[in-house]
Motif scaffolding. Structure first.
Motif, short mmCIF file in Angstrom:
data_model
loop_
_atom_site.label_atom_id
_atom_site.label_comp_id
_atom_site.label_asym_id
_atom_site.label_seq_id
_atom_site.Cartn_x
_atom_site.Cartn_y
_atom_site.Cartn_z
N UNK A 106 0.79 -1.13 0.00
CA UNK A 106 -0.10 -0.13 -0.09
C UNK A 106 0.94 1.23 -0.08
N UNK A 107 1.98 1.10 -0.44
CA UNK A 107 2.98 2.37 -0.12
C UNK A 107 2.37 3.29 -1.30
N UNK A 145 15.68 1.15 3.59
CA UNK A 145 14.44 1.47 3.94
C UNK A 145 13.37 1.42 2.85
N UNK A 146 12.51 0.60 2.73
CA UNK A 146 11.56 0.50 1.84
C UNK A 146 10.73 1.66 1.52
N UNK A 147 10.33 2.00 0.54
CA UNK A 147 9.36 3.07 0.17
C UNK A 147 7.96 2.73 1.25
N UNK A 148 7.76 3.77 1.99
CA UNK A 148 6.58 3.39 2.91
C UNK A 148 6.89 2.75 4.12
N UNK A 149 8.00 2.30 4.36
CA UNK A 149 8.37 1.50 5.42
C UNK A 149 8.90 2.21 6.54
N UNK A 150 8.98 1.71 7.79
CA UNK A 150 9.58 2.30 8.94
C UNK A 150 10.82 1.62 9.54
#
Length: 453
Positions: A221-222, A269-274
């Motif tokens: 869902x990013x 760090x993936x797009x949309x990740x923390x």
């Protein structure tokens, strides 16, 4: 089949030196001879009475020619692999009754395992022999062969062998077509990561909007259109191995900052990740641009430049190393002749013309031209007029030809191409709009007094 005929046939096939296999019209095994038993390693007791379908399913052979013969009612041949691994050629012949129905299918079986092995060994021996002729091939141990006859390329090879075992970042620079990817392959293959992934990314070929997610991945869902379960990036896929960032000078500034963080922290760090993910990746970058100039112009981060350029390998253009050009011409011409199984040769004056050409497209241009000459020239001997006009004109200019000589040379090329295309003087003359006798006289004159090559 009545018993008397069965026994007579069994006695006859025992005399055959090749394997013989007999089935009935339902493809049920009736007879095999001793030669087949010896060849296949199977006992006839395990075969007789069983259908070819059952025996194929049980792995006695990988396919049945008898089944094909039953379907077509005509002789058929195919390659077959037996249970013991031997390769055989089988030929099945139908025996029909007076109503055209199959009574028997008699199959001869001949072992070609040794023949196949000899053929493979011969091709290997020929290949090794040809490689040994070219002493300018530098074998980088496990790595691919690099043609390095010039002092400049030998220095490149030595540098690669020195730095490859260490996990440090390497920047490969040089004009387009010089073989930067080949050197990157060598660095990976000579490293301790050679059995791990080697992922190559062309930074200029991926749109800026997609490059970040391709390199670093994204979470579910990013963004609109993202996969429901997310996606691992190329750095994660290359974990434990090597990643090649080709055309690194075209990387947008926003991605440069994130790449710097990966190199510093060894995490992505993936797009949309923390949650950062640890990665162990060796980075090789390549460029045909002057990164120092890009740094001065504010188009490339200086801190990233120094991270990538821990070791720099510069590959000079082919025009600065003519010894390599000579070796590459011979290598690639032979390579494509072998690949396409044609026996062609370069006439000496053709070789001389090629040696004078500066190769602005570097190794890529040279390689493509050698393939072109091998596949597109119908003649077995490649002459100067078969070369592209821009290659010929370079030689023409160098020798300061007169206008008449150049026109005569061009005319010869047009005529020879017409003869190759049409196959006869008469058809070629008709296509060129000249008299047949005129064309014959011209070719005769060129044969006796060839234009300056």
């Amino acid at each position: 089949m009545d018993l008397r005929l069965h026994n007579e046939l069994a006695e006859i096939i025992e005399w055959f030196p090749d394997g013989v296999y007999v089935v009935d019209g339902e493809c049920r095994t009736l007879l095999v001879n001793s030669a087949y038993e010896e060849l296949s390693g199977s006992n006839r007791e395990d075969l007789i009475g069983r259908t070819m379908t059952d025996l194929t399913e049980d792995g006695f052979f990988n396919q049945s020619v008898s089944v094909l013969v039953r379907e077509t009612k005509r002789p058929m041949s195919l390659m077959q692999t037996l249970k013991n691994g031997k390769e055989v050629i089988v030929t099945g012949n139908p025996v029909l009754d007076d109503k055209g129905r199959i009574q028997l299918i008699v199959t001869s079986v001949r072992d070609i395992t040794h023949l196949n092995r000899v053929t493979a060994e011969l091709e290997k021996a020929i290949g090794l022999s040809e490689l040994n002729k070219h002493q300018y091939h530098v074998a980088l141990e496990r790595g691919p062969k690099v043609i390095a006859k010039s002092k400049q390329m030998q220095e490149v090879v030595n540098r690669v062998k020195q730095v490859a075992p260490f996990p440090t970042s390497v920047l490969i620079s040089g004009p387009s077509g010089v073989g930067k990817e080949v050197i990157a392959n060598c660095i990976h293959d000579l490293s301790q990561r050679s059995q791990k992934p080697f992922i190559k990314v062309n930074c200029a070929a991926i749109p800026d909007a997609l490059l970040e997610s391709e390199l670093f991945g994204y979470e579910p869902g990013a963004f609109t259109g993202a996969r429901r379960d997310g996606k691992a990036g190329l750095f994660e896929l290359a974990d434990g191995g090597t990643i090649l960032l080709d055309e690194i000078g075209d990387m947008p500034p926003s991605i440069q900052a994130k790449l710097l963080r990966v190199l510093q922290d060894l995490t992505v760090l993936r797009v949309g990740g923390t949650r950062p993910r640890s990665v162990d990746v060796r980075v090789i970058s390549a460029t045909n641009q002057d990164l120092r100039k890009l740094v001065q112009d504010g188009r490339f981060r200086e801190d990233l430049y120094y991270r990538l350029q821990v070791v720099e390998v510069r590959i000079p253009p082919l025009s600065q190393r003519p010894q390599d050009a000579i070796a590459l011409i011979e290598h690639y011409f032979h390579y494509y002749c072998t690949k396409y199984r044609v026996a062609k040769r370069l006439r000496q004056d053709t070789v001389d013309t090629l040696h004078q050409y500066p190769w602005p497209g570097n190794v890529r241009e040279l390689k493509n031209l050698m393939e072109n000459l091998v596949v597109s020239v119908p003649s077995l001997t490649i002459e100067p007029h078969h070369l592209p006009i821009h290659v010929q004109s370079r030689q023409d200019t160098k020798r300061a030809r007169s206008l008449k000589q150049r026109l005569d040379r061009f005319e010869q090329q047009v005529v020879m191409e017409a003869l190759s295309q049409h196959g006869s003087f008469r058809k070629a003359a008709e296509a060129l709009g000249v008299d047949h006798s005129t064309l014959v006289k011209k070719v005769k004159r060129w044969t006796e007094n060839p234009p300056i090559a």
